[in-house]
Design an enzyme around this catalytic site. Structure first.
Site, mmCIF file in Angstrom:
data_model
loop_
_atom_site.group_PDB
_atom_site.id
_atom_site.type_symbol
_atom_site.label_atom_id
_atom_site.label_comp_id
_atom_site.label_asym_id
_atom_site.label_seq_id
_atom_site.Cartn_x
_atom_site.Cartn_y
_atom_site.Cartn_z
ATOM 1 C CE LYS A 196 -20.358 26.546 -26.341
ATOM 2 N NZ LYS A 196 -20.315 25.093 -26.450
ATOM 3 C CE LYS B 45 -3.702 3.463 5.488
ATOM 4 N NZ LYS B 45 -4.524 2.221 5.453
ATOM 5 C CD GLU C 37 -19.564 22.212 -18.322
ATOM 6 O OE1 GLU C 37 -20.101 21.367 -19.037
ATOM 7 O OE2 GLU C 37 -18.653 22.959 -18.722
ATOM 8 C CB SER D 89 -0.922 -0.006 1.221
ATOM 9 O OG SER D 89 -0.157 -0.112 2.405
ATOM 10 C CB THR E 16 -40.538 26.211 -6.689
ATOM 11 O OG1 THR E 16 -41.686 26.644 -7.408
ATOM 12 C CG2 THR E 16 -40.316 27.131 -5.495
ATOM 13 C CG HIS E 17 -41.650 22.624 -9.191
ATOM 14 N ND1 HIS E 17 -41.875 21.327 -8.790
ATOM 15 C CD2 HIS E 17 -42.299 23.406 -8.294
ATOM 16 C CE1 HIS E 17 -42.638 21.317 -7.706
ATOM 17 N NE2 HIS E 17 -42.908 22.570 -7.380
ATOM 18 C CG ASN F 8 -17.530 25.572 -23.436
ATOM 19 O OD1 ASN F 8 -18.592 26.028 -23.846
ATOM 20 N ND2 ASN F 8 -16.679 24.927 -24.208
ATOM 21 C CB SER G 143 -15.331 25.229 -28.295
ATOM 22 O OG SER G 143 -15.354 24.363 -29.403
HETATM 23 N N1 ARG Z 1 -0.741 -1.112 5.490
HETATM 24 C C1 ARG Z 1 -1.590 -1.577 6.554
HETATM 25 C C2 ARG Z 1 -2.913 -0.795 6.534
HETATM 26 O O1 ARG Z 1 -2.955 0.224 5.957
HETATM 27 C C3 ARG Z 1 -0.906 -1.391 7.868
HETATM 28 C C4 ARG Z 1 -1.387 -2.326 8.912
HETATM 29 C C5 ARG Z 1 -0.959 -3.706 8.581
HETATM 30 N N2 ARG Z 1 -1.272 -4.580 9.647
HETATM 31 C C6 ARG Z 1 -1.196 -5.911 9.496
HETATM 32 N N3 ARG Z 1 -1.513 -6.627 10.524
HETATM 33 N N4 ARG Z 1 -0.856 -6.439 8.353
HETATM 34 O O2 ARG Z 1 -3.904 -1.217 7.108
#
Ligand code: ARG
Length: 460
Positions: A283, A325, A290, A23, A155-156, A285, A277
């Protein structure tokens, strides 16, 4: 490749596992929070006597170096750096040797990651609150400048009654005030330290969660270690707060799109916030408006995606939680872009007062006032409503000026002519919170006071 679990598991990890499991690319933006969390943890370890002061100093120095390297971009990530926590710890051990290998004493990545994320979210909420206030300020400033400018209220999406432009702009500012309140309330529930919960059950070592909580500036400390490592309510709330805010921003965006169209012509968006455009030379825009409308889709999607990840998870930490995340970060990132751009639009927008007044000053828009005039004279409202409705119908069917039709009706005298004067409908709105000039003056003061309170809450 060395893994964190090489003591227990043998055999190299497969590419497929790594690709799915790592990650780092997402969570490396938590490095500051990770390093301050680790520093607080190490200070505590020294203070309770779990590591020597000299070892503690070596680790703190190594953390500092690591932070500098990450900030400057000179930090070299290694293929075995699974996430930001492993990357930081690997580097600390490289720099501080055996002392570094003591850093993770009494801690798990489970309590570590959620500590980082709470610290990050607190900062994110504070920054979001400030951006909301900026947009409110910009709306209030335009409301001040608007004076008695009027436009049709809808309204509407059908013209209903004339309203003051200031009243309309302030309506959006009040919605943003509620967003601000939600940010502050979410902040309070985020402000709890989970550090010291360990993997899930606490520790056999005499660590002190309250000490780390205080060092990190948290207002509270977890009460249940299982809950501490598995709770992502604060993430869900922060994403929801962003989602509802984005819904409000999309409504503002939609109005800007409509109002800047040839058909409405109520606003001129500054060139800096429009595009041309590639084919049609004439144009202009309203792309930013948007996108303010469109970006809401992804944030609302993040909310449902996240809640789906969380549902059905058994206690305590599960790897599923790693998926918290991206939705969180992207919700904040997206709203930051949109809030900044919309504030820029309102800081530089031009309203076309004539166009708005022309649209507002249609004879039918005073129909309700005529009915209420009859109510003043004693007629039951339902009866007055039917009577005026009949006059509207007659005017349309006979293609006759509505004012003429009204003046010819035996229920009205010459006094009714005044009702058709532009601005008259707004002047007659005398109730608090309505669109009358005096009421809007009061409202403006209320909004400014509200904003002062918001600002004072931010600096705490
Ligand atoms: N990268 C993990 C997360 O974001 C960290 C925690 C990992 N914990 C584990 N027991 N593998 O959740």
């Amino acid at each position: 490749m060395a893994t964190l679990w090489e003591g227990r598991l043998s055999g190299a990890t497969t590419d497929a596992l790594k690709a799915l499991n790592d990650s780092l690319q997402i969570d490396k933006r938590l490095y500051r929070e990770d390093i301050s969390g680790s520093a607080a943890h190490v200070k505590m370890l020294v203070s309770v006597g779990l590591i020597e002061k000299s070892d503690g100093e070596l680790i703190l120095d190594a953390l500092k170096t690591t932070e500098e390297e990450m900030t400057s971009g000179s930090f070299v990530f290694q293929p075995e750096d699974e996430d930001i926590h492993t990357a930081v710890e690997r580097r600390v051990i490289e720099i501080a040797g055996e002392a570094g290998a003591r850093m993770h004493t009494g801690r798990s990545r489970n309590d570590q990651v959620v500590t980082d994320l709470r610290l990050w979210t607190l900062k994110g909420l504070d920054e979001l609150a400030a951006l909301v206030v900026s947009l409110q300020k910009s709306l209030i400033e335009q409301a001040e400048k608007a004076g008695a400018a009027r436009l049709p209220g809808y309204t509407h999406l059908q013209q209903a009654q004339p309203v003051l432009l200031s009243h309309h702009l302030l309506a959006h500012a009040w919605a943003l005030s509620r967003d601000f309140d939600r940010i502050i309330e979410t902040r309070a529930r985020t402000d709890v330290s989970p550090l010291g919960a360990g993997a899930l059950a606490g520790s056999s070592l005499p660590i002190d969660p309250i000490m780390t909580s205080e060092t990190l500036g948290f207002s509270e400390t977890f009460k249940n270690s299982l809950d501490a490592v598995s709770d992502r309510d604060f993430v869900a709330e922060a994403v929801f707060v962003n989602a509802l805010l984005a819904v409000h921003l999309s409504r503002i965006g939609e109005e800007l799109v409509l109002w800047s169209s040839e058909e409405f012509g109520f606003v001129e968006i500054d060139d800096a916030y429009t595009t041309g455009s590639s084919m049609l030379p004439q144009k202009k825009n309203p792309d930013i408006a948007e996108l303010a409308r469109a970006k809401t889709g992804r944030i609302v999607g993040h909310l449902s995606g996240l809640l789906t990840v969380l549902k059905g998870l058994p206690l305590a930490y599960n790897k599923d939680l790693q998926e918290d995340k991206e939705p969180l970060f992207d919700s904040f990132d997206t709203n930051t872009l949109v809030l900044t751009a919309l504030t820029g639009i309102f800081d530089s927008v031009t309203f076309n007062r004539e166009k708005m007044a022309q649209a507002a000053d249609k004879p039918f828009s005073v129909a309700i006032d005529l009915a209420e005039h009859l109510v003043h004279k004693g007629m039951p409202f339902r009866e007055a409503h039917t009577l005026i409705g009949g006059l509207v119908k007659a005017s349309i069917e006979d293609q006759k000026d509505f004012k003429k039709v009204v003046l010819e009706n035996e229920n009205f005298g010459p006094e009714i002519e005044d009702f058709f004067k532009p601005e008259a409908a707004i002047d007659r709105r005398i109730t608090p919170g309505g669109t009358g000039l005096d009421a809007v003056e009061v409202q403006k003061e209320q909004m400014k006071k509200r904003l002062e309170i918001q600002i004072s809450m931010m600096s705490r």
